[in-house]
Design a protein around this motif. Structure first.
Motif, short mmCIF file in Angstrom:
data_model
loop_
_atom_site.label_atom_id
_atom_site.label_comp_id
_atom_site.label_asym_id
_atom_site.label_seq_id
_atom_site.Cartn_x
_atom_site.Cartn_y
_atom_site.Cartn_z
N ALA A 10 0.80 -1.24 0.00
CA ALA A 10 0.00 0.00 0.00
C ALA A 10 0.83 1.29 0.00
N PRO A 11 1.84 1.44 0.88
CA PRO A 11 2.56 2.73 0.90
C PRO A 11 3.28 3.04 -0.41
N ALA A 12 3.67 1.97 -1.17
CA ALA A 12 4.40 2.21 -2.43
C ALA A 12 3.53 1.83 -3.63
N TYR A 13 2.21 1.88 -3.43
CA TYR A 13 1.28 1.37 -4.46
C TYR A 13 1.55 1.97 -5.84
N ASN A 14 1.73 3.28 -5.89
CA ASN A 14 1.89 3.97 -7.19
C ASN A 14 3.12 3.50 -7.96
N GLU A 15 4.18 3.20 -7.22
CA GLU A 15 5.42 2.76 -7.90
C GLU A 15 5.34 1.28 -8.28
N GLU A 16 4.62 0.50 -7.50
CA GLU A 16 4.67 -0.96 -7.65
C GLU A 16 3.60 -1.52 -8.61
N ILE A 17 2.45 -0.88 -8.67
CA ILE A 17 1.31 -1.52 -9.34
C ILE A 17 0.93 -0.79 -10.63
N PHE A 18 0.75 -1.59 -11.66
CA PHE A 18 0.41 -1.08 -12.98
C PHE A 18 -0.91 -0.29 -12.94
N ASP A 19 -0.89 0.88 -13.59
CA ASP A 19 -2.05 1.77 -13.55
C ASP A 19 -2.90 1.58 -14.81
N VAL A 20 -3.98 0.84 -14.67
CA VAL A 20 -4.84 0.54 -15.83
C VAL A 20 -5.50 1.82 -16.36
N LEU A 21 -5.96 2.66 -15.44
CA LEU A 21 -6.64 3.90 -15.85
C LEU A 21 -5.74 4.76 -16.74
N GLN A 22 -4.50 4.95 -16.32
CA GLN A 22 -3.56 5.78 -17.09
C GLN A 22 -3.19 5.15 -18.43
N ASN A 23 -3.15 3.82 -18.46
CA ASN A 23 -2.67 3.13 -19.66
C ASN A 23 -3.77 2.72 -20.63
N ASP A 24 -5.03 2.94 -20.25
CA ASP A 24 -6.14 2.65 -21.16
C ASP A 24 -6.29 3.87 -22.08
N ASP A 25 -5.36 3.96 -23.08
CA ASP A 25 -5.26 5.15 -23.93
C ASP A 25 -6.55 5.49 -24.65
N LYS A 26 -7.26 4.43 -25.06
CA LYS A 26 -8.48 4.68 -25.85
C LYS A 26 -9.70 4.89 -24.95
N ALA A 27 -9.50 4.91 -23.66
CA ALA A 27 -10.57 5.12 -22.68
C ALA A 27 -11.72 4.13 -22.87
N ILE A 28 -11.36 2.89 -23.18
CA ILE A 28 -12.39 1.87 -23.43
C ILE A 28 -13.17 1.55 -22.15
N ILE A 29 -12.45 1.49 -21.04
CA ILE A 29 -13.14 1.17 -19.77
C ILE A 29 -14.03 2.34 -19.36
N ARG A 30 -13.49 3.56 -19.48
CA ARG A 30 -14.30 4.74 -19.12
C ARG A 30 -15.56 4.83 -19.97
N SER A 31 -15.44 4.51 -21.26
CA SER A 31 -16.63 4.54 -22.13
C SER A 31 -17.64 3.50 -21.69
N ALA A 32 -17.17 2.30 -21.34
CA ALA A 32 -18.09 1.24 -20.90
C ALA A 32 -18.81 1.67 -19.61
N ILE A 33 -18.07 2.31 -18.72
CA ILE A 33 -18.68 2.77 -17.46
C ILE A 33 -19.74 3.84 -17.77
N LYS A 34 -19.39 4.79 -18.65
CA LYS A 34 -20.31 5.89 -18.97
C LYS A 34 -21.60 5.37 -19.58
N ARG A 35 -21.50 4.32 -20.39
CA ARG A 35 -22.69 3.77 -21.07
C ARG A 35 -23.72 3.25 -20.08
N ILE A 36 -23.29 2.74 -18.95
CA ILE A 36 -24.27 2.14 -18.02
C ILE A 36 -24.46 2.97 -16.75
N ALA A 37 -23.76 4.08 -16.65
CA ALA A 37 -23.85 4.91 -15.44
C ALA A 37 -25.15 5.71 -15.41
N SER A 38 -25.57 6.09 -14.20
CA SER A 38 -26.75 6.94 -14.05
C SER A 38 -26.71 7.59 -12.66
N PRO A 39 -27.21 8.83 -12.55
CA PRO A 39 -27.22 9.48 -11.22
C PRO A 39 -28.22 8.83 -10.27
#
Ligand code: SAM
Length: 249
Positions: A10-39
């Motif tokens: 946990a204390p070194a999480y940023n250095e140790e663990i691959f960041d999917v959000l940053q590396n999903d260049d085409k924002a495929i996951i964000r688009s999938a989330i947006k499609r099914i999201a609702s307030p």
């Protein structure tokens, strides 16, 4: 991969663990989330770690339940995102027998079901389903075993990063490694980490009454696999699997 592993990292999480959000260049996951999201909907972030996805989820949903097995990860998530008002933090072991989470409309689970233990993975998949309302949506991202193997085949054929990949193991360790690989448990930084086949995921989800709605590759650059990828190496790229599914029962 036990709870202690995640607490320690946990204390070194940023250095140790691959960041999917940053590396999903085409924002495929964000688009999938947006499609099914609702307030009007509630979302569970299963295995949220230090909460990288919380700024994405918070504005799109009525409520976000941020869960993780690691108390330290959750504490960092809470401290970092103190300005996000609609988030509830819960320390939950998604591989435990009975969960106290109320069923949600959506579950987002990104690279969290990594345990080499079949029993723990089975419980995790079962709990994903039981925490989802009927008709609810799952967005699941996991490491691809096909991608792991493709990397090894390309590495061997074109002798990339030779020193890093040439490992000699004593007999007992080699047998263990062989048995692990047969189950998709391959070493990432010396930790056996579950990787999945596309068809295997399909089967696992259908057994938990989740009907697949889409399968996509989340592609990354070759510099995520090799220190010195050859300039000509582009497509195909290494990838994680993203599966979206609806709970049908
Ligand atoms: C690789 S991190 C991914 C974090 C986050 N989803 C992201 O994409 O940034 C995996 C996280 O899953 C959590 N995790 C692993 N097993 C878990 C379990 N059984 N229940 C809840 N969380 C778990 C770990 O503590 C860790 O924070």
């Amino acid at each position: 991969m036990q709870r202690q592993y995640w607490e320690k990292i946990a204390p070194a999480y940023n250095e140790e663990i691959f960041d999917v959000l940053q590396n999903d260049d085409k924002a495929i996951i964000r688009s999938a989330i947006k499609r099914i999201a609702s307030p009007r909907k509630t979302v569970i972030d299963a295995g949220c770690a230090i909460g990288k996805w919380l700024p994405v989820l918070s504005p799109l949903f009525k409520k976000v339940i941020a869960t993780d097995i690691s108390a330290k990860n959750l504490a960092i998530a809470e401290k970092t995102h103190v300005h996000l008002a609609n988030i509830e933090y819960c320390r939950v072991d998604m591989s435990a027998g009975k969960l106290k989470l109320p069923p949600a409309d959506v579950i987002v689970c990104i690279n969290a079901i990594l345990s080499a233990s079949l029993k723990k993975r089975q419980a995790f998949f079962h709990n994903l389903s039981s925490c989802l309302k009927k008709g609810g949506h799952l967005i699941l991202v996991v490491p691809s075993l096909e991608s792991w193997l493709l990397t090894r085949i390309i590495q061997h054929q074109w002798k990339i990063d030779k020193e890093l990949f040439s490992e000699r193991l004593p007999g007992i360790e080699a047998v263990k490694r062989y048995r692990d690989i047969r189950q998709g448990n391959v070493e990432i930084d010396s930790v056996a980490t579950k990787h999945y086949l596309k068809e295997e995921l399909h089967l696992l989800l259908s057994k938990e009454h989740m009907e697949l709605t889409a399968v996509k590759k989340i592609e990354y650059g070759w510099n995520t696999e090799f220190l010195k990828p050859p300039k000509w190496l582009d497509q195909p790229r290494p990838w994680d699997w993203m599966m979206t599914a609806i709970k049908n029962k």
